[in-house]
Write a protein that holds these residues in place. Structure first.
Motif, PDB file in Angstrom:
ATOM      1  N   LYS A  18      -9.525  -0.599  14.654  1.00 31.17           N
ATOM      2  CA  LYS A  18      -9.166  -0.206  13.299  1.00 31.17           C
ATOM      3  C   LYS A  18      -8.939  -1.410  12.392  1.00 31.17           C
ATOM      4  O   LYS A  18      -9.363  -1.414  11.224  1.00 31.17           O
ATOM      5  CB  LYS A  18      -7.912   0.668  13.335  1.00 31.17           C
ATOM      6  CG  LYS A  18      -7.501   1.263  11.990  1.00 31.17           C
ATOM      7  CD  LYS A  18      -6.304   2.179  12.184  1.00 31.17           C
ATOM      8  CE  LYS A  18      -5.898   2.872  10.902  1.00 31.17           C
ATOM      9  NZ  LYS A  18      -4.731   3.766  11.121  1.00 31.17           N
ATOM     10  N   PRO A  33      -7.434  -0.920   6.251  1.00 27.34           N
ATOM     11  CA  PRO A  33      -8.138   0.046   7.105  1.00 27.34           C
ATOM     12  C   PRO A  33      -7.417   1.383   7.204  1.00 27.34           C
ATOM     13  O   PRO A  33      -6.264   1.460   7.605  1.00 27.34           O
ATOM     14  CB  PRO A  33      -8.186  -0.660   8.466  1.00 27.34           C
ATOM     15  CG  PRO A  33      -7.030  -1.591   8.462  1.00 27.34           C
ATOM     16  CD  PRO A  33      -6.795  -1.993   7.033  1.00 27.34           C
ATOM     17  N   TRP A  35      -9.330   4.172   8.599  1.00 31.06           N
ATOM     18  CA  TRP A  35     -10.516   4.857   9.121  1.00 31.06           C
ATOM     19  C   TRP A  35     -10.322   5.346  10.544  1.00 31.06           C
ATOM     20  O   TRP A  35     -10.110   6.541  10.756  1.00 31.06           O
ATOM     21  CB  TRP A  35     -11.762   3.970   8.959  1.00 31.06           C
ATOM     22  CG  TRP A  35     -11.753   2.637   9.646  1.00 31.06           C
ATOM     23  CD1 TRP A  35     -10.814   1.655   9.514  1.00 31.06           C
ATOM     24  CD2 TRP A  35     -12.735   2.140  10.552  1.00 31.06           C
ATOM     25  NE1 TRP A  35     -11.148   0.572  10.279  1.00 31.06           N
ATOM     26  CE2 TRP A  35     -12.322   0.836  10.930  1.00 31.06           C
ATOM     27  CE3 TRP A  35     -13.918   2.632  11.081  1.00 31.06           C
ATOM     28  CZ2 TRP A  35     -13.056   0.033  11.821  1.00 31.06           C
ATOM     29  CZ3 TRP A  35     -14.650   1.847  11.958  1.00 31.06           C
ATOM     30  CH2 TRP A  35     -14.218   0.561  12.319  1.00 31.06           C
ATOM     31  N   ALA A 349     -10.998   0.642   3.636  1.00 35.07           N
ATOM     32  CA  ALA A 349     -11.968   0.941   4.683  1.00 35.07           C
ATOM     33  C   ALA A 349     -11.720   2.358   5.182  1.00 35.07           C
ATOM     34  O   ALA A 349     -10.756   2.602   5.917  1.00 35.07           O
ATOM     35  CB  ALA A 349     -11.852  -0.066   5.827  1.00 35.07           C
ATOM     36  N   LEU A 350     -12.550   3.293   4.727  1.00 36.48           N
ATOM     37  CA  LEU A 350     -12.488   4.684   5.158  1.00 36.48           C
ATOM     38  C   LEU A 350     -13.796   5.055   5.843  1.00 36.48           C
ATOM     39  O   LEU A 350     -14.779   4.316   5.765  1.00 36.48           O
ATOM     40  CB  LEU A 350     -12.263   5.625   3.969  1.00 36.48           C
ATOM     41  CG  LEU A 350     -10.829   5.904   3.520  1.00 36.48           C
ATOM     42  CD1 LEU A 350     -10.187   4.661   2.927  1.00 36.48           C
ATOM     43  CD2 LEU A 350     -10.796   7.045   2.500  1.00 36.48           C
ATOM     44  N   ASN A 351     -13.821   6.205   6.500  1.00 33.74           N
ATOM     45  CA  ASN A 351     -15.065   6.703   7.073  1.00 33.74           C
ATOM     46  C   ASN A 351     -15.913   7.353   5.989  1.00 33.74           C
ATOM     47  O   ASN A 351     -15.453   8.251   5.282  1.00 33.74           O
ATOM     48  CB  ASN A 351     -14.786   7.732   8.167  1.00 33.74           C
ATOM     49  CG  ASN A 351     -14.158   7.116   9.399  1.00 33.74           C
ATOM     50  OD1 ASN A 351     -12.975   7.277   9.633  1.00 33.74           O
ATOM     51  ND2 ASN A 351     -14.959   6.411  10.186  1.00 33.74           N
ATOM     52  N   ASP A 352     -17.152   6.910   5.879  1.00 34.40           N
ATOM     53  CA  ASP A 352     -18.138   7.520   5.000  1.00 34.40           C
ATOM     54  C   ASP A 352     -18.391   8.941   5.499  1.00 34.40           C
ATOM     55  O   ASP A 352     -18.708   9.165   6.668  1.00 34.40           O
ATOM     56  CB  ASP A 352     -19.406   6.669   5.072  1.00 34.40           C
ATOM     57  CG  ASP A 352     -20.563   7.210   4.255  1.00 34.40           C
ATOM     58  OD1 ASP A 352     -20.521   8.390   3.851  1.00 34.40           O
ATOM     59  OD2 ASP A 352     -21.528   6.456   4.037  1.00 34.40           O
ATOM     60  N   MET A 364     -15.146  11.394   1.820  1.00 29.35           N
ATOM     61  CA  MET A 364     -14.667  10.235   2.563  1.00 29.35           C
ATOM     62  C   MET A 364     -13.490  10.713   3.431  1.00 29.35           C
ATOM     63  O   MET A 364     -12.709  11.563   2.990  1.00 29.35           O
ATOM     64  CB  MET A 364     -14.199   9.117   1.628  1.00 29.35           C
ATOM     65  CG  MET A 364     -15.258   8.571   0.691  1.00 29.35           C
ATOM     66  SD  MET A 364     -16.560   7.604   1.514  1.00 29.35           S
ATOM     67  CE  MET A 364     -15.680   6.080   1.872  1.00 29.35           C
ATOM     68  N   ARG A 365     -13.379  10.161   4.661  1.00 30.96           N
ATOM     69  CA  ARG A 365     -12.284  10.582   5.550  1.00 30.96           C
ATOM     70  C   ARG A 365     -11.169   9.554   5.552  1.00 30.96           C
ATOM     71  O   ARG A 365     -11.385   8.373   5.812  1.00 30.96           O
ATOM     72  CB  ARG A 365     -12.785  10.804   6.981  1.00 30.96           C
ATOM     73  CG  ARG A 365     -11.788  11.566   7.844  1.00 30.96           C
ATOM     74  CD  ARG A 365     -12.225  11.659   9.295  1.00 30.96           C
ATOM     75  NE  ARG A 365     -12.066  10.385   9.993  1.00 30.96           N
ATOM     76  CZ  ARG A 365     -12.213  10.231  11.308  1.00 30.96           C
ATOM     77  NH1 ARG A 365     -12.558  11.263  12.062  1.00 30.96           N
ATOM     78  NH2 ARG A 365     -12.056   9.043  11.858  1.00 30.96           N
ATOM     79  N   ASN A 367      -7.350   8.403   6.925  1.00 37.98           N
ATOM     80  CA  ASN A 367      -6.359   8.500   8.001  1.00 37.98           C
ATOM     81  C   ASN A 367      -4.979   8.209   7.414  1.00 37.98           C
ATOM     82  O   ASN A 367      -4.720   7.112   6.925  1.00 37.98           O
ATOM     83  CB  ASN A 367      -6.699   7.484   9.096  1.00 37.98           C
ATOM     84  CG  ASN A 367      -5.723   7.506  10.261  1.00 37.98           C
ATOM     85  OD1 ASN A 367      -4.640   8.069  10.182  1.00 37.98           O
ATOM     86  ND2 ASN A 367      -6.109   6.867  11.361  1.00 37.98           N
TER      87      ASN A 367
END
Length: 386
Positions: A18, A33, A35, A349-352, A364-365, A367
């Motif tokens: 991460k 981060p 993600w 920094a996330l998940n696309d 976008m995901r 956390n």
């Protein structure tokens, strides 16, 4: 005991995916981060203490599953999920994704069809493809800011599929499937000769007012045509220990899977794999309840902040887990521009969303399993970027 989830713990320099893999993934080190699906909270002290105690003995020899591994799982499933399982139903797995690969190899042949319901946790289809199976996509419907199953399409798509990989609860949407939905899945799959693998790694992160429905418990049909994958790794923040397990009630399916696992000793855990599970499940109720309360507050905080400061971004409110699928479609950006907004503009920094399938375009995901101060900082950075 009162646990402190506001504590800032520096995870840099620990080979953390991460935190330490951000530079490799995005080519820069100035991103916050939010993600990878692990928590920035301290792993519970009762887990760490169990590992430390074992290390006091200075021989790290071969090990096997201790009785506490079995009994703690059995008692946890009974108390937390009202599921009565027996010792012989349990099979150790070195991680959920590895377990998916083992099940695919065990129950299908190259070229066989395996169905997934996107947007969904991307290893479901990546592992299937890498094992030379054909992925069948049966997309979920988004309605009133929640995902639903299009059963008319589901019934068509599942024909000819050897396996269905079900995310229960759903990742990335956080949806807790109802018992009626799961019963319908079970009946359709049984009619078509489709075996169900229910990934329930987020089950223990089901949030207050919602109740997780274990697939194998919703009907006799579901019980006899499924493998259920579980682990304390998400709920107790110990995924680095790679300790998961499979529960199979059907004796024939169980025998087939256990024989496959035993043939290559995939069912053998490492020294800490068993101890950590026993420690988490035997001592974890109070810690987990407090963690869920904190996560729920973080979800509520995110919802309020978006409504008050960034109404063009909405969220799919998770019913389980600390992952929030952000709906950014009202911004009118293509996916490349959306990712750039988060990375170049907000330094996040996330998940696309598109890694979960093309149905994740515009999403976008996020956390939110982190101290509130970190979450607030991230949302402020996004607000400023907008």
């Amino acid at each position: 005991m009162k646990y402190n989830f506001d504590e800032i713990i520096d995870r840099r320099g620990t080979e953390s995916v991460k935190w330490d893999a951000v530079n490799e993934r995005w080519g820069r080190s100035d991103l916050l981060p939010m993600w990878v699906a692990d928590m920035d909270f301290r792993t519970p002290p009762f887990v760490l203490n169990a590992l430390k105690k074992r290390l006091e003995h200075e021989v790290l020899g071969y090990t096997f599953a201790c009785d506490a591994w079995y009994t703690s799982i059995i008692e946890w499933l009974k108390q937390r999920h009202d599921w009565n399982v027996s010792r012989e139903m349990l099979t150790f797995m070195p991680g959920i994704v590895r377990g998916l690969a083992f099940a695919i190899q065990c129950f299908t042949e190259k070229g066989d069809k395996v169905m997934v319901m996107p947007p969904v946790y991307h290893p479901f289809f990546l592992v299937t493809e890498k094992n030379k199976r054909k992925v069948v996509y049966s997309p979920l419907m988004l309605r009133d800011s929640q995902f639903y199953i299009d059963f008319e399409r589901f019934r068509r798509d599942v024909q000819g599929c050897k396996l269905l990989i079900l995310s229960n609860p759903h990742n990335p949407g956080g949806r807790v499937w109802t018992s009626e939905e799961l019963k319908q899945i079970a009946e359709i799959c049984k009619e078509n000769g489709t075996l169900v693998i229910s990934d329930e790694i987020h089950a223990d992160l089901t949030l207050p007012s919602h109740r997780h429905n274990t697939f194998a418990c919703v009907s006799e049909t579901a019980r006899m045509n499924s493998l259920v994958f579980m682990s304390p790794s998400k709920a107790f923040n110990m995924p680095g220990l790679a300790s998961s397990y499979c529960i199979v009630e059907n004796p024939e399916i169980r025998c087939q899977f256990q024989e496959y696992m035993e043939a290559s000793e995939f069912n053998e855990g490492h020294l800490f794999a068993y101890l950590s599970v026993a420690a988490a499940y035997s001592n974890g109720t109070e810690w987990l309840d407090q963690a869920l309360s904190y996560i729920q507050d973080n979800i509520d905080f995110t919802d309020r902040y978006l409504r008050e400061h960034m109404p063009a971004i909405s969220m799919i409110r998770p019913q389980a887990s600390y992952l929030i699928f952000l709906d950014c479609r009202k911004l009118g950006l293509n996916q490349e521009e959306l990712v750039s907004l988060f990375v170049e503009g907000a330094h996040l920094a996330l998940n696309d969303g598109t890694i979960f399938g093309k149905e994740g375009e515009g999403f976008m995901r996020l956390n939110v399993a982190c101290p509130r101060s970190v979450l607030e900082k991230a949302l402020k950075q996004l607000e400023q970027a907008l």
